[in-house]
Design a protein around this motif. Structure first.
Motif, PDB file in Angstrom:
ATOM      1  N   GLY A 131     -48.749  -9.092  18.713  1.00 37.32           N
ATOM      2  CA  GLY A 131     -49.260  -7.730  18.914  1.00 37.32           C
ATOM      3  C   GLY A 131     -49.504  -6.921  17.668  1.00 37.32           C
ATOM      4  N   SER A 132     -48.738  -7.132  16.626  1.00 36.64           N
ATOM      5  CA  SER A 132     -48.897  -6.347  15.399  1.00 36.64           C
ATOM      6  C   SER A 132     -48.255  -7.089  14.235  1.00 36.64           C
ATOM      7  CB  SER A 132     -48.199  -4.992  15.562  1.00 36.64           C
ATOM      8  OG  SER A 132     -48.292  -4.223  14.374  1.00 36.64           O
ATOM      9  N   HIS A 133     -48.675  -6.702  13.054  1.00 38.84           N
ATOM     10  CA  HIS A 133     -47.994  -7.188  11.849  1.00 38.84           C
ATOM     11  C   HIS A 133     -46.724  -6.368  11.644  1.00 38.84           C
ATOM     12  CE1 HIS A 133     -49.393  -3.435  10.198  1.00 38.84           C
ATOM     13  NE2 HIS A 133     -48.480  -3.621   9.258  1.00 38.84           N
ATOM     14  N   CYS A 134     -45.898  -6.772  10.696  1.00 40.95           N
ATOM     15  CA  CYS A 134     -44.889  -5.889  10.112  1.00 40.95           C
ATOM     16  C   CYS A 134     -44.596  -6.425   8.721  1.00 40.95           C
ATOM     17  CB  CYS A 134     -43.604  -5.842  10.947  1.00 40.95           C
ATOM     18  SG  CYS A 134     -42.572  -7.291  10.748  1.00 40.95           S
ATOM     19  N   VAL A 135     -43.867  -5.648   7.950  1.00 41.56           N
ATOM     20  CA  VAL A 135     -43.402  -6.154   6.648  1.00 41.56           C
ATOM     21  C   VAL A 135     -41.921  -6.456   6.798  1.00 41.56           C
ATOM     22  CG1 VAL A 135     -43.022  -5.604   4.213  1.00 41.56           C
ATOM     23  CG2 VAL A 135     -45.172  -4.948   5.322  1.00 41.56           C
ATOM     24  N   PHE A 136     -41.573  -7.681   6.481  1.00 43.45           N
ATOM     25  CA  PHE A 136     -40.224  -8.199   6.702  1.00 43.45           C
ATOM     26  C   PHE A 136     -39.556  -8.340   5.336  1.00 43.45           C
ATOM     27  CE2 PHE A 136     -37.305 -11.686   8.013  1.00 43.45           C
ATOM     28  CZ  PHE A 136     -36.872 -11.195   9.229  1.00 43.45           C
ATOM     29  N   ASN A 137     -38.428  -7.649   5.163  1.00 43.22           N
ATOM     30  CA  ASN A 137     -37.761  -7.635   3.855  1.00 43.22           C
ATOM     31  C   ASN A 137     -36.488  -8.467   3.874  1.00 43.22           C
ATOM     32  OD1 ASN A 137     -39.591  -5.635   2.835  1.00 43.22           O
ATOM     33  ND2 ASN A 137     -38.436  -4.091   3.978  1.00 43.22           N
ATOM     34  N   TYR A 138     -36.237  -9.141   2.774  1.00 43.48           N
ATOM     35  CA  TYR A 138     -34.960  -9.845   2.571  1.00 43.48           C
ATOM     36  C   TYR A 138     -34.169  -9.079   1.515  1.00 43.48           C
ATOM     37  CZ  TYR A 138     -37.066 -13.734   5.076  1.00 43.48           C
ATOM     38  OH  TYR A 138     -37.661 -14.518   6.039  1.00 43.48           O
ATOM     39  N   TYR A 139     -32.870  -8.935   1.752  1.00 45.15           N
ATOM     40  CA  TYR A 139     -31.996  -8.171   0.849  1.00 45.15           C
ATOM     41  C   TYR A 139     -30.786  -9.016   0.465  1.00 45.15           C
ATOM     42  CZ  TYR A 139     -34.370  -4.285   3.241  1.00 45.15           C
ATOM     43  OH  TYR A 139     -35.293  -3.450   3.787  1.00 45.15           O
ATOM     44  N   LYS A 140     -30.177  -8.598  -0.667  1.00 42.92           N
ATOM     45  CA  LYS A 140     -28.919  -9.217  -1.110  1.00 42.92           C
ATOM     46  C   LYS A 140     -27.809  -8.169  -1.040  1.00 42.92           C
ATOM     47  CE  LYS A 140     -29.828 -10.082  -5.339  1.00 42.92           C
ATOM     48  NZ  LYS A 140     -30.300 -10.421  -6.624  1.00 42.92           N
ATOM     49  N   HIS A 185     -28.156 -13.791   2.676  1.00 40.62           N
ATOM     50  CA  HIS A 185     -29.073 -12.657   2.540  1.00 40.62           C
ATOM     51  C   HIS A 185     -29.122 -11.878   3.857  1.00 40.62           C
ATOM     52  CE1 HIS A 185     -30.270 -14.891  -0.981  1.00 40.62           C
ATOM     53  NE2 HIS A 185     -31.006 -13.875  -1.372  1.00 40.62           N
ATOM     54  N   LEU A 186     -29.666 -10.680   3.754  1.00 45.09           N
ATOM     55  CA  LEU A 186     -29.890  -9.873   4.964  1.00 45.09           C
ATOM     56  C   LEU A 186     -31.398  -9.747   5.146  1.00 45.09           C
ATOM     57  CD1 LEU A 186     -27.678  -8.287   2.887  1.00 45.09           C
ATOM     58  CD2 LEU A 186     -27.126  -7.222   5.062  1.00 45.09           C
ATOM     59  N   HIS A 187     -31.798  -9.280   6.314  1.00 44.06           N
ATOM     60  CA  HIS A 187     -33.222  -9.033   6.537  1.00 44.06           C
ATOM     61  C   HIS A 187     -33.381  -7.778   7.375  1.00 44.06           C
ATOM     62  CE1 HIS A 187     -31.741 -11.768   9.681  1.00 44.06           C
ATOM     63  NE2 HIS A 187     -32.492 -11.061  10.503  1.00 44.06           N
ATOM     64  N   GLY A 188     -34.545  -7.146   7.240  1.00 48.89           N
ATOM     65  CA  GLY A 188     -34.784  -5.913   7.985  1.00 48.89           C
ATOM     66  C   GLY A 188     -36.241  -5.506   7.922  1.00 48.89           C
ATOM     67  N   ILE A 189     -36.593  -4.513   8.746  1.00 51.36           N
ATOM     68  CA  ILE A 189     -37.967  -4.006   8.818  1.00 51.36           C
ATOM     69  C   ILE A 189     -37.882  -2.486   8.720  1.00 51.36           C
ATOM     70  CG2 ILE A 189     -40.022  -3.808  10.296  1.00 51.36           C
ATOM     71  CD1 ILE A 189     -39.002  -6.419  11.730  1.00 51.36           C
ATOM     72  N   ASP A 190     -38.602  -1.898   7.761  1.00 51.50           N
ATOM     73  CA  ASP A 190     -38.582  -0.436   7.603  1.00 51.50           C
ATOM     74  C   ASP A 190     -39.232   0.249   8.799  1.00 51.50           C
ATOM     75  OD1 ASP A 190     -37.318  -0.579   5.193  1.00 51.50           O
ATOM     76  OD2 ASP A 190     -39.136  -0.345   3.993  1.00 51.50           O
ATOM     77  N   GLU A 191     -38.764   1.448   9.061  1.00 46.58           N
ATOM     78  CA  GLU A 191     -39.330   2.233  10.173  1.00 46.58           C
ATOM     79  C   GLU A 191     -40.575   2.963   9.682  1.00 46.58           C
ATOM     80  OE1 GLU A 191     -35.989   4.619  11.404  1.00 46.58           O
ATOM     81  OE2 GLU A 191     -35.387   3.053  12.828  1.00 46.58           O
ATOM     82  N   LYS A 192     -41.730   2.335   9.840  1.00 45.96           N
ATOM     83  CA  LYS A 192     -42.978   2.906   9.343  1.00 45.96           C
ATOM     84  C   LYS A 192     -44.060   2.803  10.402  1.00 45.96           C
ATOM     85  CE  LYS A 192     -42.488   1.857   4.442  1.00 45.96           C
ATOM     86  NZ  LYS A 192     -43.027   1.001   3.378  1.00 45.96           N
ATOM     87  N   THR A 193     -45.075   3.663  10.285  1.00 47.19           N
ATOM     88  CA  THR A 193     -46.220   3.565  11.202  1.00 47.19           C
ATOM     89  C   THR A 193     -47.374   2.822  10.551  1.00 47.19           C
ATOM     90  OG1 THR A 193     -46.934   5.725  10.455  1.00 47.19           O
ATOM     91  CG2 THR A 193     -45.664   5.672  12.494  1.00 47.19           C
ATOM     92  N   GLU A 194     -47.317   2.687   9.219  1.00 45.85           N
ATOM     93  CA  GLU A 194     -48.349   1.914   8.517  1.00 45.85           C
ATOM     94  C   GLU A 194     -47.744   1.354   7.247  1.00 45.85           C
ATOM     95  OE1 GLU A 194     -51.382   4.910   8.001  1.00 45.85           O
ATOM     96  OE2 GLU A 194     -50.489   5.576   6.120  1.00 45.85           O
ATOM     97  N   ASP A 195     -48.346   0.282   6.751  1.00 51.18           N
ATOM     98  CA  ASP A 195     -47.826  -0.368   5.547  1.00 51.18           C
ATOM     99  C   ASP A 195     -48.919  -0.407   4.488  1.00 51.18           C
ATOM    100  OD1 ASP A 195     -45.113  -1.483   6.464  1.00 51.18           O
ATOM    101  OD2 ASP A 195     -46.468  -2.127   8.054  1.00 51.18           O
ATOM    102  N   PHE A 196     -48.594   0.117   3.325  1.00 48.99           N
ATOM    103  CA  PHE A 196     -49.478  -0.001   2.165  1.00 48.99           C
ATOM    104  C   PHE A 196     -49.058  -1.245   1.396  1.00 48.99           C
ATOM    105  CE2 PHE A 196     -50.797   4.450   2.455  1.00 48.99           C
ATOM    106  CZ  PHE A 196     -52.119   4.335   2.039  1.00 48.99           C
ATOM    107  N   ILE A 197     -49.952  -2.215   1.325  1.00 52.57           N
ATOM    108  CA  ILE A 197     -49.617  -3.459   0.627  1.00 52.57           C
ATOM    109  C   ILE A 197     -50.460  -3.497  -0.648  1.00 52.57           C
ATOM    110  CG2 ILE A 197     -49.547  -5.981   0.865  1.00 52.57           C
ATOM    111  CD1 ILE A 197     -48.192  -4.926   3.253  1.00 52.57           C
ATOM    112  N   VAL A 198     -49.887  -3.961  -1.736  1.00 53.67           N
ATOM    113  CA  VAL A 198     -50.712  -4.141  -2.934  1.00 53.67           C
ATOM    114  C   VAL A 198     -51.136  -5.596  -3.012  1.00 53.67           C
ATOM    115  CG1 VAL A 198     -49.974  -2.240  -4.386  1.00 53.67           C
ATOM    116  CG2 VAL A 198     -48.627  -4.313  -4.362  1.00 53.67           C
ATOM    117  N   SER A 199     -52.372  -5.788  -3.411  1.00 49.64           N
ATOM    118  CA  SER A 199     -52.860  -7.158  -3.535  1.00 49.64           C
ATOM    119  C   SER A 199     -52.362  -7.730  -4.853  1.00 49.64           C
ATOM    120  CB  SER A 199     -54.378  -7.182  -3.490  1.00 49.64           C
ATOM    121  OG  SER A 199     -54.880  -6.666  -4.689  1.00 49.64           O
ATOM    122  N   ASN A 200     -52.492  -9.024  -4.999  1.00 50.13           N
ATOM    123  CA  ASN A 200     -52.036  -9.681  -6.228  1.00 50.13           C
ATOM    124  C   ASN A 200     -52.682  -9.078  -7.460  1.00 50.13           C
ATOM    125  OD1 ASN A 200     -50.594 -11.287  -4.673  1.00 50.13           O
ATOM    126  ND2 ASN A 200     -51.692 -13.189  -5.097  1.00 50.13           N
TER     127      ASN A 200
END
Ligand SMILES: O=C(O)CCC(=O)C(=O)O
Ligand SMILES: [Fe+2]
Length: 262
Positions: A131-140, A185-200
């Motif tokens: 249904g949608s993308h998300c940004v998935f973060n890994y933490y230490k 490691h831990l993982h989580g997803i920020d509570e956002k309505t949109e994600d600004f991604i930077v390209s390489n």
């Protein structure tokens, strides 16, 4: 769809994290979303900031899965369980394939705090996004934890809130986390309505809220183009299927757990 078969080297984003775009077809995604939307209200568990369903049975407080059949739409059409098994990522798990799925629903603006999945499961987790993308973060955890009472389960340990890796999880993709990405490691997803991604190719001067992702080379061209134009990715409702193997199982039906006398 054919079985996915062994993973290719390019799908290993970092050691312990595999990303497979287009793991299911658009028709399969549509079918799964329809089944989720048709499910009865009683199947949902409401949490403070999202709701979820548990498929495959309840887990007792001691960590035993009281097995229940998985819904047809994950082991018949589409046969996600066999397809996940065919990735070759569950060879050492007791049941050789996932036996338990948590389906989380996130509205735009909802997410999940950094956490570990814990020792009840074999340390491999496969997550399908619908249904949608998300940004998935890994933490230490922070390196030198000053709190001597910290436990190995992670309770009370300080988390370094700067992610060590971030992945763009596209709809229909599968991400598999294992080894120390699961155990330390831990993982989580920020509570956002949109994600600004930077390209390489982006310069460091770009918006400070922009996120650098580690799987840019594996994402679909239309999303790459949006990112390259500097446009945000708007989140829609996302359903995720977190598929794991609960090590200990019982075929006895779950009983209500009471704290009083028998
Ligand atoms: O929705 C996701 O992708 C993550 C869910 C998760 O981490 C969990 O259910 O433990
Ligand atoms: Fe999790």
């Amino acid at each position: 769809m054919e079985e996915t078969g062994p993973i290719e080297v390019k799908n290993v984003v970092v050691p312990g994290v595999i990303y497979l775009a287009e793991f299911i077809s658009e028709e399969e995604e549509e079918h799964l979303i329809r089944k989720i939307k048709e499910s009865s209200q009683q199947k949902w568990k409401a949490l403070a900031n999202r709701r979820l369903q548990i498929w495959g049975g309840e887990i007792t407080p001691k960590g035993t899965l009281c097995r229940q059949p998985l819904p047809d739409f994950v082991d018949t059409y589409p046969d996600l369980v066999s397809r996940i098994k065919a990735t070759g990522m569950f060879p050492d798990s007791p049941h050789k394939q996932p036996n338990h799925i948590i389906m989380n629903e996130y509205l735009p603006g909802q997410g999940i705090m950094p956490h570990e999945d814990g020792p009840v499961y074999h340390p491999v987790v496969a997550t399908l996004s619908l249904g949608s993308h998300c940004v998935f973060n890994y933490y230490k955890y922070k390196d030198h934890d000053p709190d001597p009472s910290s436990s190995s389960s992670g309770v009370g340990r300080a988390v370094d809130m700067n992610p060590v890796f971030s992945l763009l999880l596209e709809r229909r993709s599968l991400v598999i986390s294992f080894s120390d990405m699961y155990t330390s490691h831990l993982h989580g997803i920020d509570e956002k309505t949109e994600d600004f991604i930077v390209s390489n190719a982006s310069q460091p001067s770009e918006a400070s809220t922009a996120i650098r992702i580690d799987n840019f080379h594996l994402i679909q061209n239309d999303i790459k183009e949006t990112i390259q134009k500097g446009q945000p990715l708007k989140r829609e409702t996302r359903w995720s299927l977190t598929c794991r193997d609960v090590t200990r199982t019982s075929n006895l039906a779950a009983r209500p757990f009471t704290t009083g006398r028998k």
